[in-house]
Design a protein around this motif. Structure first.
Motif, PDB file in Angstrom:
ATOM      1  N   ALA A  88      51.649  10.782 -18.066  1.00 32.60           N
ATOM      2  CA  ALA A  88      50.878   9.531 -18.127  1.00 32.60           C
ATOM      3  C   ALA A  88      51.699   8.434 -18.783  1.00 32.60           C
ATOM      4  N   ARG A 107      52.320  22.606 -29.403  1.00 33.85           N
ATOM      5  CA  ARG A 107      51.451  22.679 -28.220  1.00 33.85           C
ATOM      6  C   ARG A 107      52.041  21.841 -27.088  1.00 33.85           C
ATOM      7  N   PRO A 122      34.715  14.191 -19.847  1.00 30.42           N
ATOM      8  CA  PRO A 122      35.792  15.049 -20.377  1.00 30.42           C
ATOM      9  C   PRO A 122      35.508  15.527 -21.803  1.00 30.42           C
ATOM     10  N   VAL A 136      53.898   6.814 -16.355  1.00 30.83           N
ATOM     11  CA  VAL A 136      53.166   5.896 -15.481  1.00 30.83           C
ATOM     12  C   VAL A 136      52.856   4.593 -16.225  1.00 30.83           C
ATOM     13  N   ILE A 193      42.649   5.952 -16.985  1.00 27.41           N
ATOM     14  CA  ILE A 193      43.335   6.139 -18.268  1.00 27.41           C
ATOM     15  C   ILE A 193      43.021   4.919 -19.122  1.00 27.41           C
ATOM     16  N   PRO A 235      50.864  16.669 -19.715  1.00 25.79           N
ATOM     17  CA  PRO A 235      50.167  15.634 -18.930  1.00 25.79           C
ATOM     18  C   PRO A 235      50.265  14.257 -19.586  1.00 25.79           C
ATOM     19  N   LEU A 236      50.317  14.263 -20.907  1.00 28.31           N
ATOM     20  CA  LEU A 236      50.421  12.982 -21.611  1.00 28.31           C
ATOM     21  C   LEU A 236      51.780  12.345 -21.347  1.00 28.31           C
ATOM     22  N   LEU A 275      36.730  12.388  -8.725  1.00 25.53           N
ATOM     23  CA  LEU A 275      36.039  13.234  -9.688  1.00 25.53           C
ATOM     24  C   LEU A 275      34.860  13.964  -9.044  1.00 25.53           C
ATOM     25  N   HIS A 280      43.178  16.603 -13.773  1.00 25.27           N
ATOM     26  CA  HIS A 280      43.411  17.445 -14.967  1.00 25.27           C
ATOM     27  C   HIS A 280      42.090  17.979 -15.512  1.00 25.27           C
ATOM     28  N   LEU A 281      41.061  17.159 -15.452  1.00 24.23           N
ATOM     29  CA  LEU A 281      39.741  17.630 -15.897  1.00 24.23           C
ATOM     30  C   LEU A 281      39.324  18.834 -15.051  1.00 24.23           C
ATOM     31  N   GLU A 341      42.014  18.712 -23.695  1.00 27.10           N
ATOM     32  CA  GLU A 341      42.325  17.813 -24.816  1.00 27.10           C
ATOM     33  C   GLU A 341      43.204  16.666 -24.329  1.00 27.10           C
ATOM     34  N   ALA A 342      44.168  16.990 -23.472  1.00 24.10           N
ATOM     35  CA  ALA A 342      45.039  15.937 -22.932  1.00 24.10           C
ATOM     36  C   ALA A 342      44.199  14.904 -22.171  1.00 24.10           C
ATOM     37  N   ALA A 360      49.975  21.039 -23.884  1.00 27.86           N
ATOM     38  CA  ALA A 360      48.988  19.954 -23.965  1.00 27.86           C
ATOM     39  C   ALA A 360      49.685  18.604 -23.873  1.00 27.86           C
ATOM     40  N   ILE A 408      49.255  10.141 -12.240  1.00 27.00           N
ATOM     41  CA  ILE A 408      48.513  10.899 -13.235  1.00 27.00           C
ATOM     42  C   ILE A 408      47.030  10.598 -13.053  1.00 27.00           C
ATOM     43  N   LYS A 409      46.291  11.615 -12.664  1.00 23.86           N
ATOM     44  CA  LYS A 409      44.867  11.437 -12.415  1.00 23.86           C
ATOM     45  C   LYS A 409      44.086  12.296 -13.409  1.00 23.86           C
ATOM     46  N   PRO A 410      43.429  11.666 -14.373  1.00 19.54           N
ATOM     47  CA  PRO A 410      42.662  12.449 -15.346  1.00 19.54           C
ATOM     48  C   PRO A 410      41.634  13.362 -14.694  1.00 19.54           C
ATOM     49  N   ALA A 411      41.028  12.900 -13.591  1.00 13.81           N
ATOM     50  CA  ALA A 411      40.003  13.727 -12.940  1.00 13.81           C
ATOM     51  C   ALA A 411      40.594  15.051 -12.471  1.00 13.81           C
ATOM     52  N   ASP A 460      40.732   6.683  -8.851  1.00 18.26           N
ATOM     53  CA  ASP A 460      40.236   7.752  -9.715  1.00 18.26           C
ATOM     54  C   ASP A 460      38.945   7.322 -10.386  1.00 18.26           C
ATOM     55  N   ASP A 461      38.051   8.302 -10.615  1.00 21.40           N
ATOM     56  CA  ASP A 461      36.783   7.980 -11.264  1.00 21.40           C
ATOM     57  C   ASP A 461      36.926   7.743 -12.746  1.00 21.40           C
ATOM     58  N   ILE A 462      37.874   8.426 -13.354  1.00 20.92           N
ATOM     59  CA  ILE A 462      38.043   8.271 -14.801  1.00 20.92           C
ATOM     60  C   ILE A 462      39.406   7.642 -15.042  1.00 20.92           C
TER      61      ILE A 462
END
Lengths: 608, 490
Positions: B35, B25, A95, B38, B6, B31-32, A25, A62-63, A83-84, B28, A57-60, B2-4
């Motif tokens: 995830a 949508r 986020p 995973v 899930i 990505p879900l 991040l 996507h952020l 939003e995801a 949107a 899948i890395k939220p960072a 990862d820093d953030i």
């Protein structure tokens, strides 16, 4: 492109609930923060796209993508992406803050508020989030809640200019003009040179009963002085008097909004062979019918929400705009700082946060009419007055407006006065004036309807104010917000509309007239105090315009006593308005075209 | 690392994916979905959701693969069965659609949507009575959902009972006063029945109820023209134009009705309203009407020198391609690649699903042709000319879009001999029902000549049946030729 750093800095440098740790991040945000061009943004995005394509899948990541998409102006994709991320990371503050930040630049106000409320519960000590939440509540017209949050923040954190300015705006919206002015002045006292505090004063002053034209002009000039200027650029526009002109429209409200309803027909009526329209717009939605009309009338449609004022000045150079028309003023999406750096050789202020003069030396003209700014008013404006032969706007009534119904007084046996303007315009003097009218007509009723009255505490306070003036609750009905059609339908219950002062109704007056309800108005000195005057004179109802409070009361009493005359007027008013210059788009278009050409000629001849 | 991380649970993600898909949508949701994989979501579930995303994006082939795969591990899942039934309807597998929907009903007899799907599939499969019974039953279970009222009305209309269809829609309007599509369907049904006064009344009721919609206003304008109320029609068209400012036909209609002349063609939004409302049933509908145009055009094209010589011809432009019936009828003749133009996105989605078009353009024909610089050796227009009154513009634009020697093959509708329209004999064309126009043979012939075409072929033929009666039509082939080249008259 220095704006990139500003854009991300607020988020990168704060966040009490979450400090950045070394890792993906921090790395991504650092790459974004050091990006200085749009091409650079695209490059980083391309790198992240590759990472997203992997199986992990890395939220960072996507952020980061969401942030970059927003920086590139790809707002819908940014919102989807962010939003995801917020769904995946649930209670992670960063986020959510980004998501709220992007949302707040759209018309999805309710969702913005919801997200900010959630962030607020996760990061209780963050003053900025509380402030942002209050702003979202204000946009939703939930001013009491906003006021409560702002008071809490002030009591916990002490005075802060940003909080004080928002509080001033909230107070004025709640009808506390004195409190608003005092708060704005407190902010100004603490930070006399800050644009924010000067702007707050400009926002609240026109609602105050003691405002004068000179006082408002002074406040506007001081605000304009605080805008940052860069060295002026050379404007190479061809000074050919008769050539086709490129007209730039600068606005965040080219949609179903008072600005849209008052201006779209005028632009549609311009001859496309003589004028090319370039819309510099924000927060537009293709679903909006007024936006679609603007888009169709314009040659270029440029979204500018994601770019800074400095970038906007650079961008506009590419389009060789001859006349820039500002429709935003100092409002939320206003770009007066860009106007201060000249987006075009000729700059014109028209509707849109136009309480009075812009006070901006670089704003050359103000589009007006002889009723808004009669002869002798020139000294109250920093701009030259570009007077239209009829009114200064062209009203487009909504197609869903209900049909006009018969005068309610006939069925009721009593007269009902009404006012559907917002509470900011209803001063103590206005309430006293209305109370006097109601005391003189003991059977009469008063219906007020506006967003703020959805809040029961606010409504209760207003009931009590009127009761203290001798008007019992039984004679007053306070109604909260509704859909626009329902609002227009509410005029079925009103016989005569009482205009507030010094800030008169604008669109509200047009809507009342369209629904067959005449309006008693008191003409004042500032621009905002003469909107109704202009509209009434434009449709031939100058006898409803008053010059003093006593005349206002006498007119309201006299007009409301002649039921037959009121009924006849009501049944004919819509057609009268339809045939008047107020709704005559072709006529307005010709005059508008001539006015723009006049302003252009003045520049060509070096007369500015 | 990862820093953030899930932190959402799989259930939360699953629910939100479904919500986002329902909101349209898909981007949107992507990505879900990644995830969810995973986090261990079952592969069949992932394929189901991915299939739904494909459906939403119009990728029906990919959707079929995913949904079929998902069903292999959960063959009795009601949601999957319903999804595949709807998908099969879109791809033209009517029998499969009936089968899936029937199994969904068996799996959950109280599921109104399963019955809705079964009813619609049965009607399209030609088992109308059973379909109607099913739809009525679904409506009983879910009377507060307007889809059920609309579906029953559509089925009744398809089955030849427009009175009952209108009655259902009128009930629907009472129950859902703010519901736009129920009202539009009712207006449309009245237009189709030629009952313009009733259509005008329903449109006016919509306006009075505060419903503002370009299609409603456009249809109202059209209806008012039919009733000779030009001033009101112009006002209605003007309001429609405000909502749909880019519609050039509409702006022409405003001008013509303001001048109190007759209209010259049908507004684009009107067509869009008709065909988008019909898209899913259109193909069945026109086939059930014994729509013979594609077959006739095919026969005519066999005379084309290149086709006769077993050479390929193309690219071909299909004006008003609809669901792609023409391409389906002629693509094996060596014609292609096909480009289709149509106003109705739902029709285009069906055309796309056929996989025969390399390009599909959502636009009105005149607008598209007037800006296009492409030249085509073959342009086809089946059941399209009947949406234009005067033909000058469409013919001149088509001629301009043809390559030298290129063919323009099209069908038209002729006025029926018993058409009781005042002065029809003296007119080149006449407005008939459903927003269509009938043209005299002489007028088309003269218009083609005036535009600069060489006429290669003309024949009279029934173009379809309505209520068991042949609708008279015309079939033309015309050619753009250089002045010094003699046409090859067939």
């Amino acid at each position: 492109m220095s704006g990139m750093g500003q854009f991300t800095g607020r988020f990168l440098g704060t966040g009490n609930g979450q400090s950045l740790q070394p890792g993906a991040l921090a790395n991504i945000l650092s790459r974004i923060g050091s990006t200085s061009t749009m091409a650079g943004v695209s490059d980083v995005l391309a790198e992240l796209d590759i990472e997203v394509a992997g199986n992990d899948i890395k939220p960072a990541v996507h952020l980061g993508r969401g942030i970059l998409l927003a920086m590139l102006g790809r707002q819908a994709e940014a919102i989807d992406t962010l939003e995801a991320v917020t769904i995946l990371t649930q209670d992670a503050v960063l986020p959510l803050r980004w998501f709220a930040g992007i949302l707040s630049r759209t018309s999805r106000v309710a969702q913005t508020e919801e997200v900010l409320r959630r962030v607020g519960t996760l990061d209780l000590e963050n003053m900025q989030i509380r402030n942002d939440h209050a702003v979202a509540l204000m946009r939703l017209h939930r001013h009491s809640e906003a006021q409560s949050i702002l008071h809490t923040v002030l009591s916990h954190n002490g005075p802060d200019i940003s909080i004080l300015c928002n509080l001033a705006n909230t107070l004025v919206c709640l009808g506390d003009q004195d409190g608003a002015l005092a708060t704005a002045r407190e902010a100004l006292g603490r930070s006399p040179l800050a644009l924010l505090s000067r702007r707050a004063l400009c926002n609240v002053l026109p609602y105050h009963q003691d405002v004068t034209g000179q006082a408002q002009l002074r406040a506007m000039r001081e605000c304009a002085d605080a805008l940052t200027r860069v060295p002026p650029r050379t404007l190479a526009n061809d000074r050919d008097i008769n050539r086709p002109l490129v007209i730039g429209l600068l606005s965040g409200t080219l949609r179903s909004h008072p600005v849209g309803w008052m201006t779209v027909a005028a632009f549609e009526a311009l001859d496309p062979n003589l004028f090319d329209l370039v819309c510099l717009t924000q927060n537009s939605s293709l679903d909006d019918p007024i936006t679609r009309r603007y888009r169709f009338a314009s040659k270029k449609w440029i979204e500018i929400a994601h770019i800074s004022d400095t970038q906007l000045v650079e961008l506009v150079q590419e389009h060789s705009i001859d006349i820039l028309i500002d429709l935003g003023g100092y409002g939320d999406a206003g770009r007066m700082a860009a106007c201060a750096n000249r987006l075009a050789p000729v700059q014109v202020k028209w509707v849109g946060m136009q309480s009075h003069s812009s006070g901006l030396p670089e704003m050359d003209w103000l589009l007006t009419d002889r009723w808004e700014t009669p002869d002798g008013f020139e000294d109250l404006y920093s701009e030259k007055l570009l007077r239209m032969p009829d009114g200064y706007v062209c009203y487009s009534p909504p197609p869903y407006a209900p049909d006009v119904v018969s005068l309610p007084a006939i069925k009721n046996g009593f007269v009902t006065f009404g006012c559907f303007n917002n509470l900011a315009k209803i001063t103590p003097v206005v309430l006293e004036t209305w109370a006097e009218i109601l005391r003189d007509v003991p059977t009469a009723r008063l219906i007020l309807k506006t967003h703020q009255l959805s809040d029961s505490a606010t409504a209760e306070r207003l009931y009590r104010s009127l009761a203290s003036l001798g008007i019992p609750r039984s004679r007053v009905e306070l109604r909260g917000s509704s859909g626009h059609r329902a609002l227009m339908d509410s005029y079925r219950d009103i016989d005569v509309l009482l205009d507030p002062f010094p800030y008169s109704g604008g669109l509200t007056t047009c809507e009342a007239l369209w629904m067959g309800v005449p309006v008693v108005t008191l003409a004042g000195e500032i621009f905002a105090s003469r909107h109704s005057t202009s509209h009434l004179c434009n449709i031939g109802l100058a006898d409803w315009v008053c010059d003093s409070v006593s005349e206002y009361i006498a007119t309201a009493l006299a007009k409301s006593s002649d039921i037959d005359d009121l009924a006849a007027m009501r049944s004919a008013l819509r057609e009268r308005m339809q045939r008047s210059p107020l709704c005559d788009a072709p006529r307005f278009g010709k005059a508008f075209s001539a006015a723009l050409r006049r302003a252009w000629q003045a520049w060509c001849l070096g007369g500015q | 690392m990862d820093d953030i991380p899930i932190s959402a649970t799989l259930d939360t993600i699953r629910d939100r994916i479904a919500e986002l898909i329902n909101e349209g949508r898909g981007d949107a949701a992507l990505p879900l979905l990644a995830a969810a994989r995973v986090l261990g979501m079952r592969p069949s579930e992932i394929r189901f959701l991915r299939g739904r995303l494909h459906i939403q994006a119009g990728r029906l082939r990919e959707a079929t693969t995913d949904i079929d795969a998902a069903m292999s591990s959960a063959p009795l899942d009601t949601a999957l069965l319903k999804c595949r039934s709807a998908l099969r309807r879109r791809t033209g597998d009517r029998e499969g659609a009936v089968k899936d929907a029937a199994e969904a009903v068996i799996a959950d007899p109280r599921d109104p949507e399963a019955k809705l799907f079964l009813g619609q599939a049965l009607v399209e499969f030609g088992r109308g009575a059973e379909g109607l019974s099913c739809l009525a039953n679904a409506l009983q279970i879910a009377p507060k959902d307007s889809r059920y009222w609309e579906a029953l009305a559509a089925a009744l209309d398809t089955e030849g009972d427009p009175d009952a269809a209108l009655s259902v829609l009128e009930d629907g309007i009472r129950i859902f006063p703010g519901h736009l599509s129920v009202r539009n369907r009712a207006v449309l049904l009245c237009i189709q029945r030629g009952n313009f006064a009733a259509a005008a009344q329903i449109a006016e009721q919509a306006r009075a109820a505060g419903i503002v919609d370009a299609s409603t206003l456009g249809m109202a304008g059209h209806v008012l023209v039919s009733l000779g109320e030009f001033e009101r029609a112009a006002a209605s068209f003007r309001e429609a134009l405000k909502l749909c400012p880019e519609d050039r036909n509409l702006s022409r209609l405003v001008a013509t009705t303001e001048n109190r002349t007759d209209t010259s063609n049908t507004p684009a939004i009107f067509l869009r309203a008709i065909f988008d409302g019909y898209a899913e049933q259109f193909e069945v509908h026109v086939l059930s009407l014994r729509y013979s145009v594609p077959v006739s055009i095919r026969k005519l094209l066999l005379a084309h020198p290149k086709i006769a010589a077993a050479e390929s011809i193309g690219p071909a432009l299909d004006l008003g391609c609809g669901t792609g019936l023409i391409a389906l009828a002629v693509e094996d003749l060596g014609i292609g690649p096909f480009t289709g133009i149509d106003l109705a996105p739902k029709m285009l989605a069906q055309a796309k699903a056929k996989g025969l078009y390399t390009e599909l353009i959502e636009n009105d024909i005149i607008s598209e042709l007037s800006v296009s610089t492409r030249r085509w050796p073959l342009i086809l227009a089946a059941d399209v000319i009947c949406y234009f009154g005067a033909l000058d513009e469409i013919l001149s634009q088509t001629l301009r879009s043809l390559a030298d020697g290129g063919w323009f093959v099209f069908s038209a509708e002729r006025p029926a001999f018993d058409l009781r329209v005042e002065g029809v004999e003296d007119r080149a064309w006449v407005r008939i029902r459903h927003g269509r126009y009938a043209h005299t043979e002489h007028y088309i012939f003269e218009s083609l000549s005036a535009a600069g075409f060489q006429i290669l072929h003309m024949e009279q033929l029934p173009i379809r049946q309505e209520a068991g009666i042949n609708v008279p039509g015309l079939l033309f082939a015309a050619q753009r030729v250089d002045r010094d080249v003699r046409p090859r008259v067939q």
